[in-house]
Design a protein around this motif. Structure first.
Motif, PDB file in Angstrom:
ATOM      1  N   ALA A 128       0.818  -1.215   0.000  1.00 42.70           N
ATOM      2  CA  ALA A 128       0.000   0.000   0.000  1.00 42.70           C
ATOM      3  C   ALA A 128       0.849   1.262   0.000  1.00 42.70           C
ATOM      4  O   ALA A 128       0.309   2.372  -0.059  1.00 42.70           O
ATOM      5  N   SER A 171      -6.521  -2.015  -0.285  1.00 40.75           N
ATOM      6  CA  SER A 171      -5.577  -2.163  -1.394  1.00 40.75           C
ATOM      7  C   SER A 171      -5.281  -3.622  -1.736  1.00 40.75           C
ATOM      8  O   SER A 171      -4.847  -3.924  -2.848  1.00 40.75           O
ATOM      9  N   LEU A 227      -1.273   6.466  -2.410  1.00 43.89           N
ATOM     10  CA  LEU A 227      -2.149   5.444  -2.984  1.00 43.89           C
ATOM     11  C   LEU A 227      -2.549   5.823  -4.404  1.00 43.89           C
ATOM     12  O   LEU A 227      -2.543   4.986  -5.319  1.00 43.89           O
TER      13      LEU A 227
END
Length: 238
Positions: A128, A158, A189
């Motif tokens: 992540a 994720s 992200l």
């Protein structure tokens, strides 16, 4: 590529509008922040974008799967599991990425799902992009702070390799350094190719996010003074 698009999106119930007239677009690699006053329908809108809540008006188009981060009262940590146990459980439930989908799933998510037997926590957090996360793998869900709940939610979201990640109230219960870190994590992200939509009361200065504000009441036009009727004097208030 646009992952989610809305046009005139709205939800109306017997009690009135929850949110209305939302035109929003989130593309791969983009962070979109939904802001608004309490009761503006931010949470309901995010759940609708993720396919977890209905809408009654307008259009919604979404490409690929969506995943929920932390959404209070809807998607929260199990109080009896540690952070590491949450991650291991999620990886076991997801299983290996089917071969036909590997090109569509971020490489980091594939690696994390392959590595669950070795060190699920480290693999998931690294996948992540949150290796600096303020998160203790041995901490129980019931003991997590608001920010730790958000971080765990993002890590778990994720793992499935979604196209869209949504997280609600990302600044709730956080001080300024925590808010700055949180927005930085959301930006990272998005940099990995996810479309990220997060709701908050406000966005920290300098954050590379497209801000979409909802729920501001319309300001009524000022009333013009009434004119007296012809051939009659205006009444004087008692």
């Amino acid at each position: 590529m646009n992952i989610v698009e809305t046009s005139g999106l709205g939800l109306r119930t017997r009690r009135g509008w929850v949110y209305r007239d939302v035109d929003l677009t989130a593309a791969s690699g983009e962070l979109v922040a939904v802001t608004g006053p309490p009761g503006s329908g931010r949470t309901s809108l995010l759940l609708t974008l993720a396919g977890r809540f209905p809408h009654s008006h307008g259009e919604l188009r979404r490409r690929g799967p969506a995943a929920l981060g932390q959404v209070a009262g809807v998607h929260e940590p199990d109080p009896t599991l540690t952070v590491a146990e949450h991650i291991t459980e999620r990886l076991l439930l997801l299983g290996p990425v089917p071969r036909r989908r590997r090109r569509l799933v971020p490489v980091a998510a594939v690696r994390a799902r392959r590595a669950y037997r070795r060190d699920a926590y480290a693999a998931a957090v690294a996948g992540a992009g949150l290796t600096d996360a303020p998160l203790d793998p041995d901490r129980y869900g019931r003991d997590l702070t608001p920010v730790e709940r958000q971080v765990l939610g993002l890590v778990l979201a994720s793992l499935g390799g979604p196209s869209l990640i949504v997280a609600d109230d990302v600044d709730a219960g956080a001080d300024r350094p925590e808010r700055e870190w949180m927005w930085g994590a959301l930006e990272r992200l998005a940099d990995q190719g996810y479309a990220v939509v997060a709701s908050a009361r406000a966005v920290e200065p300098g954050v590379a996010a497209t801000v979409h504000r909802i729920g501001d009441p319309a300001v009524p036009a000022p009333a013009l003074p009434a004119e007296p009727a012809p051939d009659r004097p205006a009444e004087v208030p008692a």
